[in-house]
Scaffold this active site. Structure first.
Site, mmCIF file in Angstrom:
data_model
loop_
_atom_site.group_PDB
_atom_site.id
_atom_site.type_symbol
_atom_site.label_atom_id
_atom_site.label_comp_id
_atom_site.label_asym_id
_atom_site.label_seq_id
_atom_site.Cartn_x
_atom_site.Cartn_y
_atom_site.Cartn_z
ATOM 1 N N VAL A 20 0.645 -1.385 -0.026
ATOM 2 C CA VAL A 20 0.191 0.164 -0.332
ATOM 3 C C VAL A 20 0.741 1.361 0.258
ATOM 4 C CG1 VAL A 20 -1.512 1.608 1.662
ATOM 5 C CG2 VAL A 20 -1.867 -0.923 1.063
ATOM 6 N N GLY A 21 1.856 1.462 1.441
ATOM 7 C CA GLY A 21 2.469 2.661 1.216
ATOM 8 C C GLY A 21 3.644 3.041 0.202
ATOM 9 N N THR A 96 -1.231 -4.667 9.287
ATOM 10 C CA THR A 96 -2.292 -4.725 10.026
ATOM 11 C C THR A 96 -2.517 -6.283 10.251
ATOM 12 O OG1 THR A 96 -4.090 -4.223 9.203
ATOM 13 C CG2 THR A 96 -3.058 -2.344 10.890
ATOM 14 N N GLU A 166 -7.148 2.381 2.377
ATOM 15 C CA GLU A 166 -7.057 2.122 0.274
ATOM 16 C C GLU A 166 -7.730 1.026 0.484
ATOM 17 O OE1 GLU A 166 -4.819 4.063 -1.483
ATOM 18 O OE2 GLU A 166 -6.339 2.318 -2.653
ATOM 19 N N LEU A 168 -7.613 0.054 -3.189
ATOM 20 C CA LEU A 168 -6.587 -0.753 -4.405
ATOM 21 C C LEU A 168 -6.854 -2.392 -3.722
ATOM 22 C CD1 LEU A 168 -3.787 -1.504 -3.835
ATOM 23 C CD2 LEU A 168 -2.772 0.461 -3.412
ATOM 24 N N ASN A 229 -14.555 -4.556 2.474
ATOM 25 C CA ASN A 229 -14.262 -5.919 1.365
ATOM 26 C C ASN A 229 -15.059 -7.529 1.482
ATOM 27 O OD1 ASN A 229 -11.384 -4.995 0.979
ATOM 28 N ND2 ASN A 229 -10.451 -5.595 2.492
ATOM 29 N N VAL A 275 -11.250 -21.503 -6.783
ATOM 30 C CA VAL A 275 -10.985 -22.064 -6.001
ATOM 31 C C VAL A 275 -10.945 -21.720 -4.755
ATOM 32 C CG1 VAL A 275 -8.293 -22.055 -6.435
ATOM 33 C CG2 VAL A 275 -9.386 -24.277 -5.074
ATOM 34 N N GLY A 276 -11.439 -20.608 -4.593
ATOM 35 C CA GLY A 276 -11.624 -19.512 -3.599
ATOM 36 C C GLY A 276 -10.717 -18.524 -3.471
ATOM 37 N N CYS A 281 -6.133 -9.658 2.393
ATOM 38 C CA CYS A 281 -7.088 -8.689 2.987
ATOM 39 C C CYS A 281 -8.703 -9.365 3.402
ATOM 40 C CB CYS A 281 -7.504 -7.465 2.266
ATOM 41 S SG CYS A 281 -6.091 -5.892 2.115
HETATM 42 P P1 NAD Z 1 2.664 -4.778 4.361
HETATM 43 O O1 NAD Z 1 3.260 -6.087 5.195
HETATM 44 O O2 NAD Z 1 3.536 -5.428 2.222
HETATM 45 O O3 NAD Z 1 4.077 -3.355 4.302
HETATM 46 C C1 NAD Z 1 4.188 -3.163 5.794
HETATM 47 C C2 NAD Z 1 4.970 -2.035 5.617
HETATM 48 O O4 NAD Z 1 5.280 -1.645 7.444
HETATM 49 C C3 NAD Z 1 6.605 -3.428 5.773
HETATM 50 O O5 NAD Z 1 7.131 -3.260 5.108
HETATM 51 C C4 NAD Z 1 7.294 -3.440 7.250
HETATM 52 O O6 NAD Z 1 8.250 -4.011 7.358
HETATM 53 C C5 NAD Z 1 6.630 -1.497 7.457
HETATM 54 N N1 NAD Z 1 5.841 -1.395 9.035
HETATM 55 C C6 NAD Z 1 6.296 -2.090 10.411
HETATM 56 N N2 NAD Z 1 5.762 -1.787 11.689
HETATM 57 C C7 NAD Z 1 6.134 -0.116 10.796
HETATM 58 C C8 NAD Z 1 6.977 1.017 11.741
HETATM 59 N N3 NAD Z 1 6.922 0.931 13.336
HETATM 60 N N4 NAD Z 1 7.979 1.807 11.604
HETATM 61 C C9 NAD Z 1 8.182 1.827 9.296
HETATM 62 N N5 NAD Z 1 7.474 0.565 8.818
HETATM 63 C C10 NAD Z 1 7.244 -0.051 9.577
HETATM 64 O O7 NAD Z 1 2.001 -4.292 3.858
HETATM 65 P P2 NAD Z 1 1.008 -3.430 2.799
HETATM 66 O O8 NAD Z 1 -0.009 -4.999 2.433
HETATM 67 O O9 NAD Z 1 1.359 -2.799 2.355
HETATM 68 O O10 NAD Z 1 -0.144 -3.528 3.881
HETATM 69 C C11 NAD Z 1 -0.538 -2.642 4.972
HETATM 70 C C12 NAD Z 1 -1.946 -1.868 5.673
HETATM 71 O O11 NAD Z 1 -2.551 -1.427 4.581
HETATM 72 C C13 NAD Z 1 -2.700 -3.304 6.092
HETATM 73 O O12 NAD Z 1 -3.657 -2.477 7.269
HETATM 74 C C14 NAD Z 1 -2.739 -3.783 5.144
HETATM 75 O O13 NAD Z 1 -4.870 -4.332 6.036
HETATM 76 C C15 NAD Z 1 -3.987 -2.475 4.133
HETATM 77 N N6 NAD Z 1 -4.519 -2.706 2.889
HETATM 78 C C16 NAD Z 1 -3.558 -3.440 2.259
HETATM 79 C C17 NAD Z 1 -3.956 -3.786 1.063
HETATM 80 C C18 NAD Z 1 -3.247 -4.509 -0.462
HETATM 81 O O14 NAD Z 1 -3.871 -4.592 -0.981
HETATM 82 N N7 NAD Z 1 -2.414 -5.221 0.230
HETATM 83 C C19 NAD Z 1 -5.155 -3.003 0.596
HETATM 84 C C20 NAD Z 1 -5.605 -2.080 1.283
HETATM 85 C C21 NAD Z 1 -5.582 -1.785 1.976
HETATM 86 C C1 UDX Z 2 -9.248 -6.790 -1.567
HETATM 87 C C2 UDX Z 2 -10.244 -5.684 -2.255
HETATM 88 O O1 UDX Z 2 -10.681 -5.219 -4.054
HETATM 89 C C3 UDX Z 2 -9.709 -4.411 -1.700
HETATM 90 O O2 UDX Z 2 -10.369 -3.644 -2.805
HETATM 91 C C4 UDX Z 2 -8.852 -3.659 -1.327
HETATM 92 O O3 UDX Z 2 -7.953 -2.803 -0.935
HETATM 93 C C5 UDX Z 2 -7.876 -5.578 -0.387
HETATM 94 O O4 UDX Z 2 -8.929 -6.274 -0.868
HETATM 95 P P1 UDX Z 2 -7.141 -8.213 -3.316
HETATM 96 O O5 UDX Z 2 -7.269 -9.127 -2.001
HETATM 97 O O6 UDX Z 2 -5.760 -7.281 -4.084
HETATM 98 O O7 UDX Z 2 -8.273 -6.083 -3.167
HETATM 99 O O8 UDX Z 2 -7.905 -8.706 -4.844
HETATM 100 P P2 UDX Z 2 -9.489 -8.928 -5.237
HETATM 101 O O9 UDX Z 2 -9.435 -8.199 -7.062
HETATM 102 O O10 UDX Z 2 -10.298 -8.051 -4.491
HETATM 103 O O11 UDX Z 2 -9.376 -10.292 -5.353
HETATM 104 C C6 UDX Z 2 -9.480 -11.265 -3.890
HETATM 105 C C7 UDX Z 2 -9.495 -12.488 -4.081
HETATM 106 O O12 UDX Z 2 -11.031 -13.209 -4.871
HETATM 107 C C8 UDX Z 2 -8.537 -13.165 -5.114
HETATM 108 O O13 UDX Z 2 -7.889 -14.380 -4.739
HETATM 109 C C9 UDX Z 2 -9.479 -13.319 -6.632
HETATM 110 O O14 UDX Z 2 -8.308 -14.661 -7.568
HETATM 111 C C10 UDX Z 2 -10.930 -13.510 -5.392
HETATM 112 N N1 UDX Z 2 -11.899 -13.523 -6.741
HETATM 113 C C11 UDX Z 2 -11.533 -12.182 -7.259
HETATM 114 C C12 UDX Z 2 -12.400 -14.581 -6.998
HETATM 115 O O15 UDX Z 2 -12.518 -15.636 -6.718
HETATM 116 N N2 UDX Z 2 -13.641 -14.295 -7.801
HETATM 117 C C13 UDX Z 2 -13.607 -13.488 -8.503
HETATM 118 O O16 UDX Z 2 -15.188 -13.248 -8.409
HETATM 119 C C14 UDX Z 2 -13.399 -11.970 -7.877
#
Ligand code: NAD
Ligand code: UDX
Length: 484
Positions: A20-21, A96, A166, A168, A229, A275-276, A281
């Site tokens: 995300v960051g 988180t 976020e 995305l 979600n 398959v799930g 997230c």
């Molecule tokens: P990530 O594990 O990829 O990245 C988190 C980063 O934070 C790591 O690199 C870690 O080293 C760093 N970190 C942890 N503690 C720290 C600290 N005290 N100081 C500095 N850096 C630190 O996680 P992510 O997938 O980017 O997700 C981040 C958040 O966004 C989560 O709460 C997640 O639920 C949410 N989110 C994720 C997605 C996604 O698609 N991955 C989408 C929407 C929201």
């Molecule tokens: C999800 C949310 O879509 C996004 O808005 C949030 O910020 C983060 O969590 P992500 O997990 O990256 O995003 O992918 P997503 O496209 O939502 O797919 C999640 C899972 O569901 C994948 O394994 C995908 O293959 C599956 N999926 C999705 C299905 O099996 N069927 C579908 O119709 C859609």
């Protein structure tokens, strides 16, 4: 009080350089060349990767944007304190995960990283700042952040906390960040809260129409992220539940989904049986919602949402069982080629991928698995399967190409919807496999007619092998008619 200029040049920091960051800040830097954006992380390895040509994550379009902005107004650093000190506004984008131990283990969010980040910001900050909750958090976490900040801030230093979840999705992150459906900015409805909300709105308004930037109360914004979600995951579990019925009665889940999706009230998205669902997230955020509901003494609500995750696990194991049953209930020492390990196409992420459970099920039966994925590195695949491999049953090999994986295999199992797997030379693959050659498609991506004609014994999620009524169901119907 916070100062809001008309076109300020801001110092923006982001704590957490993850999925995300990194992409979020890259897009802000790309769209707001007058702001200076610094992404910091405690992981030296991650920051080194962001500063190299091999970015730590794969997202289409990401490397071009990073290349354009890095060193200009986008910086990646381990100097957390330096970035905090200079920043006007700080995004908190740390992980988180679900708590592994203690009260709420297995359900509640582990906010250790978030609290540590907040405490660090507050300790270091010498002037007032805006803190933006980017991480997905339980409701009213902003209140805890504000309390920790107020209790530890230097005299005269104030923190406004905003919620800016976020949305995305991985695989389409850059597109989603450039063209989001909406941006939520939650604040406390105070004068300073609304000013902070306006300042963040102005950043996004550089490329997103204002009508898509929605201001709301902090608690609504936090809950909206979990709710969105949960609703998306619920749709996938719903269509997957229907897929089980389709396989039993000889219907086609694709046809059923099309029929339902044409209803404008239902809509066509997120109705692809699979398959799930996987990813970092969905499961985590639903567990979070379940925990919250129980904590609020709403057990029926908790049970309702928990079923979405239970259905997802059922779907994964149901698919493994279908493979086992078709291969005469014995796969010990048989070669199985697995195509796809990422939780979806377009990403190198395998967190919570259904492939982990399916491959683990096959390993527990003693199968020898050859895995190919278009993006997941082999060391990550072995990390994900370490526990299952520790049992000593079966084996895993990671292959460079799908063709290597399929060589002499008894079955081909598709677990990720990579487009590459749609255009494979299935004739060549069939010829190289043991016979009878089975094809299990957990993503409905192959052309069923074509692969059947080649000679495969084909099993597709949500489709019965034969369209005629399976015998089991004929008996059920006969029984029900007898009752009538
Ligand atoms: P990530 O594990 O990829 O990245 C988190 C980063 O934070 C790591 O690199 C870690 O080293 C760093 N970190 C942890 N503690 C720290 C600290 N005290 N100081 C500095 N850096 C630190 O996680 P992510 O997938 O980017 O997700 C981040 C958040 O966004 C989560 O709460 C997640 O639920 C949410 N989110 C994720 C997605 C996604 O698609 N991955 C989408 C929407 C929201
Ligand atoms: C999800 C949310 O879509 C996004 O808005 C949030 O910020 C983060 O969590 P992500 O997990 O990256 O995003 O992918 P997503 O496209 O939502 O797919 C999640 C899972 O569901 C994948 O394994 C995908 O293959 C599956 N999926 C999705 C299905 O099996 N069927 C579908 O119709 C859609």
């Amino acid at each position: 009080m916070l100062r809001v200029d008309r076109e300020p040049s801001l110092n923006i920091a982001c704590v957490g350089a993850g999925y995300v960051g990194g992409p979020t800040c890259a897009v802000i830097a790309h769209k707001c060349a007058h702001h200076r954006v610094t992404v910091v992380d405690i992981s030296e390895e991650r920051i080194a990767a962001w500063n190299s040509d091999e970015l730590p994550i794969y997202e289409a379009g990401l490397s071009d944007i990073v290349k354009e902005c890095k060193g200009r107004n986008l910086f990646f650093s381990t100097d957390v304190d330096g970035a905090i000190n200079e920043a006007d506004i700080i995004f908190l984008a740390v992980n988180t995960p679900t708590k592994a131990n203690g009260v709420g283990a297995g359900f509640a969010s582990d906010l250790t990283y978030l609290e540590a980040a907040v405490r660090r910001v507050v300790k270091v900050a010498r002037r007032s700042k805006i803190l933006v909750e980017k991480s997905t958090v339980p409701c009213r976490t902003a209140e805890s952040i504000a309390q920790v900040a107020a209790a530890n801030a230097r005299p005269g230093v104030h923190f406004q906390v905003l919620s800016n979840p976020e949305f995305l999705a991985e695989g389409t992150a850059i597109h989603d960040l450039l063209h989001p459906d909406r941006i939520l900015i939650g604040c406390m409805p105070t004068e300073d809260g609304l000013k902070a909300q306006e300042l963040l709105t102005n950043i996004y308004a550089k490329w997103i129409p204002r009508k898509k930037i929605i201001g709301m109360h902090l608690w609504s914004s936090e809950l909206a992220k979990l709710a969105a979600n949960a609703l998306l995951a619920q749709r996938v579990s719903s269509i997957n539940a229907i897929s089980a019925i389709c396989e039993a009665v000889g219907a086609d889940v694709g046809e059923v989904a099309t029929a339902c999706g044409q209803d404008s009230r239902i809509g066509p998205h997120f109705l692809t049986a699979s398959v799930g669902f996987g990813g970092s997230c969905f499961r985590k955020d639903i567990l979070n919602l379940v925990y919250l509901s129980n904590a609020l003494k709403l057990p029926q609500v908790a049970k309702y949402w928990e079923q979405v995750n239970l259905m997802n696990e059922y779907q994964q194991h149901r698919f493994s069982k279908r493979i086992l049953a078709a291969l005469f209930n014995t796969i010990s020492d048989k070669h199985i080629a697995v195509l796809g390990f990422a939780f979806k196409k377009g990403t190198s992420d395998s967190r919570e991928s259904p492939a982990i459970n399916v491959v683990s099920d096959l390993l527990s039966e003693g199968a020898n698995i050859r895995i190919h994925d278009c993006k997941v590195p082999s060391k990550q695949i072995f990390r994900d399967l370490a526990c299952s491999l520790a049992n000593g049953r079966g084996s895993v090999e990671v292959c460079e190409t799908p063709y290597q994986a399929a060589m002499n295999a008894h079955a081909l199992v598709i677990l990720t919807d990579w487009a590459d797997y749609q255009t494979l030379d299935y004739k060549a693959i069939y010829c190289s496999m043991s016979k009878p050659a089975y094809l299990f498609d957990g993503r409905s991506i192959v052309d069923e007619q074509e692969v059947r004609q080649i000679g495969f014994d084909v099993h597709i999620i949500g489709r019965a092998r034969e369209r005629s009524l399976p015998r089991l169901y004929q008996n059920v119907l006969a029984d029900s008619r007898a009752v009538v």
